[in-house]
Write an enzyme that holds these catalytic residues in place. Structure first.
Site, PDB file in Angstrom:
ATOM      1  N   TYR A   1       0.826  -1.209   0.000  1.00 46.57           N
ATOM      2  CA  TYR A   1       0.000   0.000   0.000  1.00 46.57           C
ATOM      3  C   TYR A   1       0.869   1.271   0.000  1.00 46.57           C
ATOM      4  CZ  TYR A   1      -4.716  -1.865   0.787  1.00 46.57           C
ATOM      5  OH  TYR A   1      -5.930  -2.465   0.660  1.00 46.57           O
TER       6      TYR A   1
ATOM      7  N   LYS B   1       2.941 -15.395   1.695  1.00 47.74           N
ATOM      8  CA  LYS B   1       3.127 -16.083   0.411  1.00 47.74           C
ATOM      9  C   LYS B   1       4.613 -16.396   0.290  1.00 47.74           C
ATOM     10  CE  LYS B   1       1.585 -17.659  -3.536  1.00 47.74           C
ATOM     11  NZ  LYS B   1       0.658 -18.813  -3.637  1.00 47.74           N
TER      12      LYS B   1
ATOM     13  N   ASP C   1      -3.227 -18.218  -0.287  1.00 42.91           N
ATOM     14  CA  ASP C   1      -4.253 -18.866  -1.115  1.00 42.91           C
ATOM     15  C   ASP C   1      -4.980 -19.946  -0.315  1.00 42.91           C
ATOM     16  OD1 ASP C   1      -1.866 -20.306  -1.072  1.00 42.91           O
ATOM     17  OD2 ASP C   1      -1.943 -20.901  -3.183  1.00 42.91           O
TER      18      ASP C   1
ATOM     19  N   ASP D   1      -6.336  -7.032   3.813  1.00 43.78           N
ATOM     20  CA  ASP D   1      -7.479  -6.352   3.199  1.00 43.78           C
ATOM     21  C   ASP D   1      -8.413  -7.380   2.584  1.00 43.78           C
ATOM     22  OD1 ASP D   1      -9.036  -4.194   2.130  1.00 43.78           O
ATOM     23  OD2 ASP D   1      -8.116  -4.611   0.185  1.00 43.78           O
TER      24      ASP D   1
ATOM     25  N   ASP E   1     -12.221  -9.015   4.304  1.00 42.89           N
ATOM     26  CA  ASP E   1     -13.541  -8.925   3.657  1.00 42.89           C
ATOM     27  C   ASP E   1     -14.183 -10.301   3.577  1.00 42.89           C
ATOM     28  OD1 ASP E   1     -13.373  -6.155   3.147  1.00 42.89           O
ATOM     29  OD2 ASP E   1     -14.357  -6.407   1.204  1.00 42.89           O
TER      30      ASP E   1
HETATM   31  C1  IPM Z   1     -10.388  -1.180   4.021  1.00 40.55           C
HETATM   32  C2  IPM Z   1     -10.645  -0.499   2.705  1.00 40.55           C
HETATM   33  C3  IPM Z   1      -9.479   0.406   2.392  1.00 40.55           C
HETATM   34  C4  IPM Z   1      -8.227  -0.446   2.326  1.00 40.55           C
HETATM   35  C5  IPM Z   1      -9.601   1.252   1.123  1.00 40.55           C
HETATM   36  C6  IPM Z   1     -10.886   2.062   1.120  1.00 40.55           C
HETATM   37  C7  IPM Z   1      -8.424   2.144   0.929  1.00 40.55           C
HETATM   38  O1  IPM Z   1     -10.861  -1.433   1.707  1.00 40.55           O
HETATM   39  O2  IPM Z   1     -10.300  -0.473   5.045  1.00 40.55           O
HETATM   40  O3  IPM Z   1     -10.289  -2.399   4.055  1.00 40.55           O
HETATM   41  O4  IPM Z   1      -7.931  -1.053   1.295  1.00 40.55           O
HETATM   42  O5  IPM Z   1      -7.526  -0.515   3.342  1.00 40.55           O
HETATM   43 MN    MN Z   2     -10.899  -3.500   2.414  1.00 40.47          MN
END
Ligand code: IPM
Ligand code: MN
Length: 358
Positions: free
Chosen positions: A139, A189, A222, A246, A250
């Protein structure tokens, strides 16, 4: 206690409003003084200041005891690039506050087991904490760039980590493991990436030196993605880098049936940043149907960090109670099975139960 509130974009303002009034109510009952200041972040800050995270907001954030952030981003600002994007504002405040450890707890309560995309028996017992490195890795890594002519371009990002960056976030993960199930699974990884080979070596060395009593395992990313959807209950603390964290968080978040439930705390610096895992959800913004739970639970993490565990516990009890009453915002509602409520109604139910739990 001074809290800077950055509602941001999309559903951010709606869920922030409900959360601030919940905190005000609970703090009042407890005699805790909370002062809220508001400012803009992300797209809202672009509109207001022509900058997604101006230095004036950073200065305010650093002078606060904590920052509550809603969400940033939306179609309106999608044409912008680089430092002008709403997301860049979020990355900037994370970096400026030095919040290198992002904690994303995922626990699937019984009342929500049937909302999960997984079968109830596959989801049962899921209770994990994703510890994501937040201020380094790909990032932020330099060099990065894009060059050439349209049709013949090249672009690159760099994933870099130093020993110190890996150690400090791993320490957070091991420390949390000791308060929980005493197990850390470090995800990398290392079969391909040299940066992951360093990651693994540093985690192993730190483990031997400072946390030999914690059970440590390693998993390739993975495989971790697959294991998360096959047998999520195997995980206690997942430790991983910025990009993998990240993605995996999710996936982990949706195990509970909705991203609208998952809170996060970004810590490690003097001032913590508390934000839901979900985004700004522009498609449902302004309709009063967003799920306020992730933001409310982020506020609970904030109150814990600010040494008010009783207020944190009351918020959590309030959320449990509202869910147990069968109340669901649109993201989780099931016709004939649950009662569909608005953002306000959900928050009202949380407030009522939280107040009586305090
Ligand atoms: C998160 C979001 C952010 C990230 C984006 C909006 C920059 O997806 O907080 O997970 O990738 O960290
Ligand atoms: Mn995210």
């Amino acid at each position: 206690m001074n809290i800077l509130v950055l509602p941001g974009d999309g559903i951010g303002p709606e869920v922030c409003n409900e959360t601030v009034s919940t905190l005000e109510l609970l703090a009042k009952k407890k005699g805790v003084e909370l002062t809220f200041r508001d400012d803009h972040a992300g797209g809202a800050a672009i509109d207001h200041y022509q900058d997604p995270m101006p230095d004036s907001v950073i200065t305010k954030a650093k002078a606060s005891d904590a920052v509550l952030l809603g969400a940033v981003g939306g179609e309106k600002w999608d044409h912008l690039t680089g430092a002008m994007r709403p997301e860049s504002g979020l990355l900037k405040i994370r970096k400026e506050l030095g919040v290198f450890a992002n904690l994303r707890p995922v626990a699937v309560s019984e009342s929500l087991a049937d909302a999960s995309p997984l079968r109830p028996e596959a989801i049962a017992g899921t209770d994990m904490l994703v510890v994501r490195e937040l201020t380094g890795g790909i990032y932020f890594g330099e060099p990065r760039g894009r060059s050439g002519e349209p049709g013949n371009e090249e672009a690159f990002s760099t994933m870099r980590y130093t020993t110190a960056e890996i150690e400090r976030v791993a320490r957070v993960a091991f420390t949390w493991a000791k308060r929980r199930g005493n197990r850390v699974c470090s995800v990398d990884k290392a079969n391909v990436l040299v940066v992951s080979q360093l990651w693994r070596d540093v985690v192993n060395t730190l483990h031997k030196r400072e946390f030999p009593e914690v059970e440590l395992s390693h998993m390739y990313v993975d495989n971790a993605a697959m294991q998360l959807v096959v047998r999520p209950s195997q995980f206690d603390v997942i430790l991983t880098g910025n990009l993998f964290g990240d993605i995996l968080s999710d996936a982990a978040a949706t195990l509970g049936g909705s991203l609208g439930l998952l809170p996060s705390a970004s810590v490690g610096g003097p001032v913590g940043l508390f934000e839901p895992v979900h985004g700004s959800a522009p498609d449902i913004a302004g309709k009063g149907i967003a799920n306020p739970v992730a933001m409310l639970l982020s506020a609970a993490m904030m109150m814990e960090e600010l040494q008010h565990p009783e207020i944190a516990a009351a918020i959590r009890a309030g959320v449990d109670s509202a869910l147990n009453q069968g109340l669901r915002t649109a993201d989780l509602h099931r016709e004939g099975k649950t009662t569909r409520v608005s953002t306000r109604e959900m928050a009202d139910a949380v407030r009522e139960a939280a107040l009586s739990a305090l």
